[in-house]
Write a protein that holds these residues in place. Structure first.
Motif, PDB file in Angstrom:
ATOM      1  N   VAL A   1      40.722  41.624  45.229  1.00 25.05           N
ATOM      2  CA  VAL A   1      41.193  41.986  43.900  1.00 25.05           C
ATOM      3  C   VAL A   1      41.228  40.750  43.011  1.00 25.05           C
ATOM      4  O   VAL A   1      41.791  39.714  43.399  1.00 25.05           O
ATOM      5  CB  VAL A   1      42.603  42.621  43.975  1.00 25.05           C
ATOM      6  CG1 VAL A   1      43.133  42.905  42.583  1.00 25.05           C
ATOM      7  CG2 VAL A   1      42.555  43.900  44.799  1.00 25.05           C
ATOM      8  N   ALA A   2      40.628  40.864  41.840  1.00 20.04           N
ATOM      9  CA  ALA A   2      40.627  39.750  40.890  1.00 20.04           C
ATOM     10  C   ALA A   2      40.178  40.264  39.533  1.00 20.04           C
ATOM     11  O   ALA A   2      39.373  41.197  39.449  1.00 20.04           O
ATOM     12  CB  ALA A   2      39.685  38.640  41.362  1.00 20.04           C
TER      13      ALA A   2
ATOM     14  N   HIS B   1      39.013  45.725  40.655  1.00 22.99           N
ATOM     15  CA  HIS B   1      40.319  45.491  40.045  1.00 22.99           C
ATOM     16  C   HIS B   1      41.061  46.812  39.881  1.00 22.99           C
ATOM     17  O   HIS B   1      41.999  46.920  39.118  1.00 22.99           O
ATOM     18  CB  HIS B   1      40.256  44.683  38.736  1.00 22.99           C
ATOM     19  CG  HIS B   1      39.234  45.095  37.742  1.00 22.99           C
ATOM     20  ND1 HIS B   1      37.920  44.754  37.816  1.00 22.99           N
ATOM     21  CD2 HIS B   1      39.347  45.799  36.602  1.00 22.99           C
ATOM     22  CE1 HIS B   1      37.262  45.212  36.772  1.00 22.99           C
ATOM     23  NE2 HIS B   1      38.109  45.864  36.023  1.00 22.99           N
TER      24      HIS B   1
ATOM     25  N   LEU C   1      43.614  48.854  41.594  1.00 18.70           N
ATOM     26  CA  LEU C   1      44.623  48.676  42.640  1.00 18.70           C
ATOM     27  C   LEU C   1      44.811  49.923  43.500  1.00 18.70           C
ATOM     28  O   LEU C   1      45.173  49.823  44.675  1.00 18.70           O
ATOM     29  CB  LEU C   1      45.957  48.257  42.018  1.00 18.70           C
ATOM     30  CG  LEU C   1      45.949  46.906  41.295  1.00 18.70           C
ATOM     31  CD1 LEU C   1      47.322  46.608  40.705  1.00 18.70           C
ATOM     32  CD2 LEU C   1      45.519  45.788  42.234  1.00 18.70           C
TER      33      LEU C   1
ATOM     34  N   THR D   1      44.396  43.806  51.508  1.00 19.24           N
ATOM     35  CA  THR D   1      44.044  43.375  50.158  1.00 19.24           C
ATOM     36  C   THR D   1      44.244  41.871  50.015  1.00 19.24           C
ATOM     37  O   THR D   1      45.297  41.335  50.386  1.00 19.24           O
ATOM     38  CB  THR D   1      44.907  44.096  49.101  1.00 19.24           C
ATOM     39  OG1 THR D   1      44.668  45.502  49.177  1.00 19.24           O
ATOM     40  CG2 THR D   1      44.563  43.617  47.694  1.00 19.24           C
TER      41      THR D   1
ATOM     42  N   GLN E   1      43.918  38.719  47.066  1.00 17.39           N
ATOM     43  CA  GLN E   1      43.858  38.510  45.624  1.00 17.39           C
ATOM     44  C   GLN E   1      43.332  37.113  45.325  1.00 17.39           C
ATOM     45  O   GLN E   1      43.831  36.108  45.877  1.00 17.39           O
ATOM     46  CB  GLN E   1      45.236  38.692  44.983  1.00 17.39           C
ATOM     47  CG  GLN E   1      45.199  38.603  43.464  1.00 17.39           C
ATOM     48  CD  GLN E   1      46.499  39.046  42.827  1.00 17.39           C
ATOM     49  OE1 GLN E   1      47.394  39.544  43.499  1.00 17.39           O
ATOM     50  NE2 GLN E   1      46.595  38.879  41.517  1.00 17.39           N
TER      51      GLN E   1
ATOM     52  N   ASP F   1      43.013  34.189  42.705  1.00 18.33           N
ATOM     53  CA  ASP F   1      43.687  33.730  41.499  1.00 18.33           C
ATOM     54  C   ASP F   1      43.485  32.227  41.353  1.00 18.33           C
ATOM     55  O   ASP F   1      43.785  31.463  42.269  1.00 18.33           O
ATOM     56  CB  ASP F   1      45.188  34.047  41.591  1.00 18.33           C
ATOM     57  CG  ASP F   1      45.937  33.660  40.321  1.00 18.33           C
ATOM     58  OD1 ASP F   1      45.351  33.750  39.232  1.00 18.33           O
ATOM     59  OD2 ASP F   1      47.116  33.278  40.435  1.00 18.33           O
TER      60      ASP F   1
END
Length: 225
Positions: free
Chosen positions: A42-43, A205, A207, A216, A218, A220
């Motif tokens: 996820v990003a 992206h 969720l 999951t 992430q 960042d």
């Protein structure tokens, strides 16, 4: 054989190094995907997830760190060795289907198998099996322009799995679809992945879709958190 299909160790990637416009996209990323595991990455847009997927799939090389597929360290290997490993072990899915417009759905899945040395009859049989699994077997003879967006993306899923890879890499695979179609197509993708037992790293992206995967991660500021 290792139960870890993909392992990235201390991956770093910088664009325009040494220039005022230098951008450190990845900063010491460690990531592993186990056999049969489906991992969400996820990003937000521009965070480096596509770069990370390209490095994982041997389409790009990191500035530092190592990439292992099936326990084999492929960092520093020749382009030919990396190409052979990618062709044998990795399947790619993108946000847009990139199907060949002049060929039918079936032919789009047969062609990569032929280039990998599979006979036409065996390639056609596997292509039809995959299309049936995602519910578009009845559309096998249709060209991409004759298919809906959801059907096109299902065919793209099948093409990615045509050569029975160990690892599936997907970059926003339902991002080009409306929410209702996205849910249906994602269900088809997960069914295909689970039925074939392969490992997957899926960038999104969304969720809600990420929550339906096994784990999951992430991304960042160039690091996994």
């Amino acid at each position: 054989m290792s139960d870890v299909v993909l392992e990235l160790k201390d991956i770093a990637k910088t664009y325009n190094a040494g220039k005022p416009s230098e951008v450190a996209v990845l900063r010491g990323v460690d990531l592993s995907v186990g056999k049969g595991e489906v991992v969400a990455l996820v990003a937000p847009s521009g965070a480096g997830k596509s770069t990370l997927l390209h490095i994982a799939g041997l389409l790009d090389t990191p500035d530092a760190g190592t990439v292992e597929l099936g326990g084999q360290n492929l960092s520093g290997q020749s382009d030919r060795r990396r190409t052979l490993a990618r062709r044998a072990d990795v399947g790619f899915i993108y946000q847009f289907h990139h199907l060949l417009p002049e060929f039918s759905a079936l032919e789009n899945i047969v062609l990569p198998q032929l280039s990998n040395g599979t006979s036409k009859s065996a390639a056609s049989e596997r292509a039809m099996m995959l299309l049936d699994k995602v519910g578009v077997g009845a559309r096998a003879d249709h060209r991409p322009a004759e298919l809906s967006g959801g059907e096109q993306q299902r065919v793209a899923f099948c093409r990615a799995l045509a050569n029975a890879p160990r690892l599936l890499l997907a970059d926003e695979p339902t991002g080009n679809l409306d929410p209702a179609t996205s849910d249906q197509v994602f269900d088809a993708l997960m069914g295909l992945v689970r039925d074939t037992g392969l490992s997957a790293l899926i960038a999104t992206h969304n969720l809600e879709l990420a929550a339906r995967m096994d784990r999951t991660l992430q991304l960042d500021s160039g690091r996994l958190v």
